[in-house]
Design a protein around this motif. Structure first.
Motif, short mmCIF file in Angstrom:
data_model
loop_
_atom_site.label_atom_id
_atom_site.label_comp_id
_atom_site.label_asym_id
_atom_site.label_seq_id
_atom_site.Cartn_x
_atom_site.Cartn_y
_atom_site.Cartn_z
N ALA A 161 -4.14 10.70 -5.01
CA ALA A 161 -4.49 9.10 -5.06
C ALA A 161 -3.98 8.43 -4.01
O ALA A 161 -2.54 8.45 -3.85
CB ALA A 161 -4.60 8.27 -6.33
N LEU A 162 -4.27 7.83 -2.82
CA LEU A 162 -3.53 7.27 -1.85
C LEU A 162 -3.93 5.51 -2.24
O LEU A 162 -5.02 5.34 -2.06
CB LEU A 162 -4.34 7.48 -0.46
CG LEU A 162 -4.01 6.98 0.74
CD1 LEU A 162 -2.40 7.26 1.05
CD2 LEU A 162 -4.90 7.15 2.03
N MET A 163 -2.73 5.21 -2.13
CA MET A 163 -2.64 3.52 -2.10
C MET A 163 -2.73 3.01 -0.80
O MET A 163 -1.72 2.88 0.07
CB MET A 163 -1.43 3.27 -3.08
CG MET A 163 -1.25 4.00 -4.33
SD MET A 163 -2.71 3.71 -5.49
CE MET A 163 -1.67 2.61 -6.60
N LEU A 164 -3.65 2.42 -0.46
CA LEU A 164 -4.00 1.84 0.95
C LEU A 164 -3.92 0.17 0.79
O LEU A 164 -4.84 -0.33 0.27
CB LEU A 164 -5.27 2.27 1.55
CG LEU A 164 -5.73 2.14 2.83
CD1 LEU A 164 -4.70 2.60 3.57
CD2 LEU A 164 -7.17 2.44 3.19
N GLN A 165 -2.98 -0.17 1.92
CA GLN A 165 -3.00 -1.49 1.90
C GLN A 165 -3.42 -1.90 3.18
O GLN A 165 -3.53 -1.24 4.29
CB GLN A 165 -1.33 -1.97 2.05
CG GLN A 165 -1.13 -3.51 2.08
CD GLN A 165 0.30 -3.87 2.37
OE1 GLN A 165 1.04 -2.92 1.81
NE2 GLN A 165 0.54 -5.02 2.95
N VAL A 166 -4.69 -2.74 3.12
CA VAL A 166 -5.20 -3.25 4.35
C VAL A 166 -4.90 -4.41 4.68
O VAL A 166 -5.20 -5.59 4.15
CB VAL A 166 -6.83 -3.07 3.98
CG1 VAL A 166 -7.60 -3.56 5.49
CG2 VAL A 166 -7.39 -1.51 3.62
N ASP A 167 -4.49 -4.81 6.08
CA ASP A 167 -4.25 -6.09 6.54
C ASP A 167 -5.40 -6.61 7.36
O ASP A 167 -5.36 -6.11 8.75
CB ASP A 167 -2.93 -5.79 7.33
CG ASP A 167 -1.72 -5.75 6.49
OD1 ASP A 167 -1.61 -5.90 5.38
OD2 ASP A 167 -0.70 -5.07 7.14
N ALA A 168 -6.35 -7.28 6.66
CA ALA A 168 -7.43 -7.76 7.53
C ALA A 168 -7.99 -9.13 6.87
O ALA A 168 -7.49 -9.18 5.70
CB ALA A 168 -8.54 -6.66 7.52
N ASP A 169 -8.91 -9.69 7.41
CA ASP A 169 -9.44 -10.60 6.81
C ASP A 169 -10.64 -10.30 5.73
O ASP A 169 -10.99 -9.08 5.43
CB ASP A 169 -10.19 -11.63 7.69
CG ASP A 169 -11.26 -10.95 8.50
OD1 ASP A 169 -11.46 -9.86 8.40
OD2 ASP A 169 -11.94 -11.67 9.14
N GLU A 170 -10.97 -11.45 4.70
CA GLU A 170 -11.73 -11.01 3.53
C GLU A 170 -13.04 -10.53 3.95
O GLU A 170 -13.76 -9.96 3.37
CB GLU A 170 -12.05 -12.32 2.94
CG GLU A 170 -10.58 -12.79 1.96
CD GLU A 170 -10.27 -11.55 0.96
OE1 GLU A 170 -11.22 -11.05 0.24
OE2 GLU A 170 -9.02 -11.18 0.84
#
Length: 186
Positions: free
Chosen positions: A51-60
């Motif tokens: 499992a890859l824990m992906l943090q996304v830095d973007a708008d909603e």
């Protein structure tokens, strides 16, 4: 002819009872089993699809489109708000540009799935910016109907619908007979 059959039977059964024949046959069967199931065997030992824990830095608005698209491609990737194994930063949305930073290298399939989800999200952004109607957007995503035709066997130049794989029974019998004969001879 009587002496031939006696000699043949003696030779044949002595070959069958020989340890070398049995061992070789078992090795060949095991090799074929491994070859036919190699992808499943590799899957058992493949630890890259953790499992890859992906943090996304973007708008909603980006996340609302990207998250369901990514989940449809890969269920092993989980989006988190902080402290992920990898960070996907959306640099620009017109055109969509992203940057991926990871603690460790991820599998090729996960990279491809993230790329596919980004492409699909980009397509959604472009369609949204073109201000198309719902019918026009449905036409863009509509599956292309394809009918597969095969040339008719009577040299008339006509085509007929391709059926399921119709196997020739005679070819199958000859193939299996030759395989069994090779096992007996060798």
């Amino acid at each position: 002819m009587n002496k031939f059959m006696t000699t043949f039977n003696l030779t044949f059964f002595s070959k069958l009872k020989a340890k070398s024949f049995l061992v070789t046959t078992l090795i060949i069967i095991a090799g074929m089993f491994i070859a036919f199931n190699l992808d499943k065997i590799i899957g058992l030992f493949d630890s890259e699809d953790d499992a890859l824990m992906l943090q996304v830095d973007a708008d909603e608005s980006f996340l609302s489109v990207f998250e369901p698209t990514l989940q449809s491609y890969d269920e092993t990737i989980e989006l988190v708000e902080a402290d992920g194994n990898a960070t996907l930063e959306v640099v620009n949305t017109e055109p969509l540009e992203a940057e991926m930073r990871m603690d460790e290298e991820i599998s090729t399939s996960q990279e491809q799935n993230i790329q596919l989800a980004l492409n699909e999200t980009n397509r959604a952004y472009v369609l949204q910016s073109l201000e198309l109607s719902q019918e026009e957007i449905a036409q863009v995503y509509e599956e292309v109907p394809v009918e597969f035709l095969v040339a008719a066997g009577d040299d008339s130049g006509e085509f007929e619908a391709a059926g399921a794989d119709d196997t020739n029974v005679l070819n199958m019998i000859v193939f299996y007979f030759s395989v069994i004969l090779m096992f007996i001879i060798f």
